[in-house]
Design an enzyme around this catalytic site. Structure first.
Site, short mmCIF file in Angstrom:
data_model
loop_
_atom_site.label_atom_id
_atom_site.label_comp_id
_atom_site.label_asym_id
_atom_site.label_seq_id
_atom_site.Cartn_x
_atom_site.Cartn_y
_atom_site.Cartn_z
N HIS A 99 0.80 -1.21 0.00
CA HIS A 99 0.00 0.00 0.00
C HIS A 99 0.84 1.27 0.00
CE1 HIS A 99 -3.38 -2.50 -0.01
NE2 HIS A 99 -4.25 -1.55 0.30
N ASP A 115 -6.38 4.88 9.66
CA ASP A 115 -7.77 5.03 9.23
C ASP A 115 -8.26 3.77 8.51
OD1 ASP A 115 -7.58 7.59 10.14
OD2 ASP A 115 -7.35 8.49 8.16
N GLU A 148 -9.98 13.97 14.36
CA GLU A 148 -9.37 14.21 13.04
C GLU A 148 -10.06 15.41 12.41
OE1 GLU A 148 -8.84 11.17 10.15
OE2 GLU A 148 -7.70 9.86 11.48
P1 FAD Z 1 4.18 -1.81 2.17
O1 FAD Z 1 3.73 -0.72 1.31
O2 FAD Z 1 4.15 -3.18 1.59
O3 FAD Z 1 5.66 -1.52 2.70
C1 FAD Z 1 6.04 -0.23 3.14
C2 FAD Z 1 7.53 -0.17 3.47
O4 FAD Z 1 7.79 -0.92 4.64
C3 FAD Z 1 8.43 -0.77 2.37
O5 FAD Z 1 9.64 -0.10 2.36
C4 FAD Z 1 8.61 -2.19 2.85
O6 FAD Z 1 9.80 -2.76 2.36
C5 FAD Z 1 8.63 -2.02 4.35
N1 FAD Z 1 8.07 -3.15 5.07
C6 FAD Z 1 6.90 -3.80 4.84
N2 FAD Z 1 6.73 -4.77 5.76
C7 FAD Z 1 7.80 -4.72 6.59
C8 FAD Z 1 8.21 -5.47 7.72
N3 FAD Z 1 7.49 -6.47 8.19
N4 FAD Z 1 9.37 -5.14 8.31
C9 FAD Z 1 10.13 -4.12 7.85
N5 FAD Z 1 9.80 -3.40 6.77
C10 FAD Z 1 8.65 -3.69 6.15
N6 FAD Z 1 -0.89 5.39 7.09
C11 FAD Z 1 -1.17 5.93 8.29
O7 FAD Z 1 -0.28 6.17 9.10
N7 FAD Z 1 -2.45 6.23 8.63
C12 FAD Z 1 -3.50 5.96 7.81
O8 FAD Z 1 -4.63 6.22 8.16
C13 FAD Z 1 -3.23 5.36 6.56
N8 FAD Z 1 -4.23 5.04 5.72
C14 FAD Z 1 -3.95 4.49 4.52
C15 FAD Z 1 -5.00 4.17 3.65
C16 FAD Z 1 -4.75 3.62 2.41
C17 FAD Z 1 -5.90 3.28 1.51
C18 FAD Z 1 -3.42 3.41 1.99
C19 FAD Z 1 -3.12 2.88 0.64
C20 FAD Z 1 -2.36 3.72 2.84
C21 FAD Z 1 -2.62 4.25 4.11
N9 FAD Z 1 -1.59 4.56 5.00
C22 FAD Z 1 -1.88 5.10 6.22
C23 FAD Z 1 -0.19 4.37 4.62
C24 FAD Z 1 0.38 3.05 5.13
O9 FAD Z 1 0.67 3.16 6.50
C25 FAD Z 1 1.65 2.72 4.38
O10 FAD Z 1 1.34 2.48 3.04
C26 FAD Z 1 2.41 1.56 4.96
O11 FAD Z 1 3.52 1.36 4.13
C27 FAD Z 1 1.65 0.27 5.19
O12 FAD Z 1 1.36 -0.40 4.06
P2 FAD Z 1 1.80 -1.91 3.77
O13 FAD Z 1 1.63 -2.81 4.94
O14 FAD Z 1 1.10 -2.28 2.54
O15 FAD Z 1 3.37 -1.79 3.55
#
Ligand code: FAD
Length: 514
Positions: free
Chosen positions: A93, A155, A266
């Site tokens: 994400h 969120d 918020e």
């Molecule tokens: P990824 O996008 O898959 O990874 C993000 C980063 O972290 C990459 O660099 C990856 O290599 C690294 N990573 C992933 N897993 C691990 C792990 N286990 N250990 C170490 N590194 C790791 N953020 C907020 O703070 N508040 C919100 O309300 C919020 N709402 C969102 C709503 C939507 C619809 C979207 C798309 C994003 C939102 N986000 C929000 C952002 C979100 O926190 C980030 O995208 C975050 O990266 C989590 O997504 P993910 O688990 O898919 O991680």
């Protein structure tokens, strides 16, 4: 946007499915893991995409680890190669390819199976959760199984625990409990040296704080200990509208500074128009509510401000007690009378509220189109000027999605973690959550990216004190600026925990070395 073009190339790539000869230097052929290695086009094309939809960087292979030991084996194997990198992928994400690895190994953290289980300790009020678990699953297990819940959320909950902890994880509870990184007490991490380590405030604390907000640069989080509290049954969810920014910020700050307050605070900015996505219709919480613009004062400007709050309560609470508390808290605020909307819903439905948005966006095809989102933290010092220049001018027509803005307290963040924040006790999250229509032209996406650039450049030109949240830069020089006086510490941590810069190459902070 060369990246967009790359994406189309990647989508149409029909390269053969099995490719046993592995890397340039054959290093993967000795990889011995319990899980699986997938070189297939389906897996690698999927790992080359993220929610942002603007970058497509294909990995060599996707790893589905059976557990933390597999994660360690993969990293150790990569260390044997002079070039191979490893990116943990949570739920993909990210916006700007942060979980991608060009010709590297993407570890699909969601596939850790039983290792993503959620073990609740009722006595000590915590849950041990796999790094690839989704927050939505943590919620369901803790609430339905034990009547408990984590304190601080995002969120949207289809994000992984490891993914949000690598950034911060913020929502309307963060003013009270800090970001999610402030509500974990222990992590299991596999470092860039390939070592599986348990760390906390008191044990391997340098690693613990490095990894929190560490953008995946120091280790892969395979387990986190998340603090819990009793979950409420119900939530009163309320939105009130302001025409004046200074009144909106005064009230929001009052609520986050008060001992007695809502459980969630918020806010967002909307266009003062009948536009269905950007304007008045974005405020009501229920289809039987309507926004009556005749309630607005005569000389209202181009945008309005909506404060969004929520109060927890239990099924046993007397409704009049809940109402009294709501009136007491709202009674101190200066919103426009009659522009107040509220509904009662279960705590689970409240926390899963964005899931409904996702379902609607998927149905209309706008969940899978590019999302050039911009997230930043802006110091209270500059937020009024930010409003005048950005919200009231550059962004006055909206971004076809929420423009969140709400205050947070720096003292709730641990400054030993790796996150970079602006100065001062109060700063605002500003999130431009852009959506397009279902078949956007490349030029339309480019325009959105250009507007983000304009916002950033205007912040710089005006000397605003701000930091990107979920930061994205293309060069080490820019990263150095981002971290400011924390850069030295960040580099030192890198040299200790991932000296060969194997991890999370998609962040583009360091270059793989040998
Ligand atoms: P990824 O996008 O898959 O990874 C993000 C980063 O972290 C990459 O660099 C990856 O290599 C690294 N990573 C992933 N897993 C691990 C792990 N286990 N250990 C170490 N590194 C790791 N953020 C907020 O703070 N508040 C919100 O309300 C919020 N709402 C969102 C709503 C939507 C619809 C979207 C798309 C994003 C939102 N986000 C929000 C952002 C979100 O926190 C980030 O995208 C975050 O990266 C989590 O997504 P993910 O688990 O898919 O991680």
């Amino acid at each position: 946007l060369a990246c967009l073009i790359e994406r189309f190339v990647a989508d149409n790539d029909t390269e053969s499915i099995t490719q046993p000869e592995i890397t340039d230097d054959g290093v993967l052929k000795d990889l011995d893991i319990e899980g699986s290695v997938d070189y297939g086009t389906n897996a690698t094309v999927l790992a080359a995409k993220d929610f942002g939809g603007m970058y497509a960087v294909k990995p060599l292979a996707v790893i589905r680890p059976a557990g933390a030991d597999d994660v360690a084996r993969v990293i150790r194997q990569a260390l044997h190669s002079p070039t191979l990198t490893v990116a943990a992928r949570g739920n993909g994400h990210s916006i700007n390819g942060q979980a991608m690895a060009h010709n590297g190994l993407v570890i699909d953290m969601k596939s850790m199976g039983d290792n993503n289980r959620i073990d609740v300790n009722v006595t000590s009020m915590y849950a041990d959760v796999g790094g690839g678990a989704l927050w939505a699953d943590v919620l369901k297990r803790c609430v339905l199984g034990y009547g408990l819940a984590p304190k601080s959320w995002t969120d949207y909950l289809d994000l992984t625990v490891g993914g949000t902890l690598s950034n911060a994880g913020v929502s309307g509870q963060a003013f009270r409990y800090g970001p999610q990184t402030s509500t974990v007490t222990e992590l299991e991490v596999v470092t860039g040296n390939g070592e599986r380590t348990v760390c906390s405030n008191s044990q391997n604390s340098e690693l613990f704080f490095s990894v929190l907000g560490g953008l995946g640069q120091f280790g892969i989080i395979t387990r986190a200990r998340v603090l819990l509290q009793p979950a409420p049954d119900m939530v009163r969810w309320i939105r009130v509208v302001y025409s004046e920014f200074d009144e909106f910020t005064r009230d929001a700050e009052l609520l986050i500074m008060s001992q007695e307050s809502f459980n969630y605070v918020e806010g967002f900015v909307l266009a003062n128009s009948d536009d269905p996505v950007n304007g008045w219709p974005s405020v009501p919480l229920d289809s039987n509510q309507t926004f009556d613009p005749t309630q607005l004062p005569k000389h209202t400007g181009p945008v309005l401000y909506c404060l969004e709050v929520a109060l927890h309560y239990s099924n046993h609470d007397d409704p009049s007690t809940v109402n009294k508390m709501v009136e007491k808290l709202l009674g101190r605020l200066r919103y426009i009378e009659h522009l107040r909307f509220e509904i009662d819903l279960s705590y689970m439905n409240f926390l899963l509220r964005v899931k409904h948005v996702e379902q609607a966006a998927r149905a209309s095809g706008i969940w899978d189109t590019p999302h050039p989102w911009l997230n930043m933290f802006v110091s209270k010092r500059d937020i009024a000027a930010f409003n005048r220049i950005m919200f009231q001018k550059i962004l006055k027509n909206g971004v076809n999605g929420p423009m969140l803005t709400y205050p947070l307290l720096r003292s709730k963040w641990d400054n030993r973690s790796s996150v970079a924040l602006p100065q001062g006790e109060i700063f605002y999250l500003v999130a431009l959550l852009r959506f397009s229509h279902s078949h956007p032209k490349e030029s339309e996406i480019k325009q959105m990216v250009a507007q983000n650039q304009e916002v950033l450049q205007t912040c710089i030109n005006n000397g605003f004190d701000f930091k990107l949240y979920l930061p994205h830069y293309e060069s080490t020089v820019e990263w150095k600026k981002h971290f400011g006086d924390q850069w030295g510490r960040f580099v030192e941590r890198k040299s200790q925990f991932d000296p060969k810069a194997v991890l999370a190459p998609g962040q583009k902070i360091f270059t793989r070395n040998h």
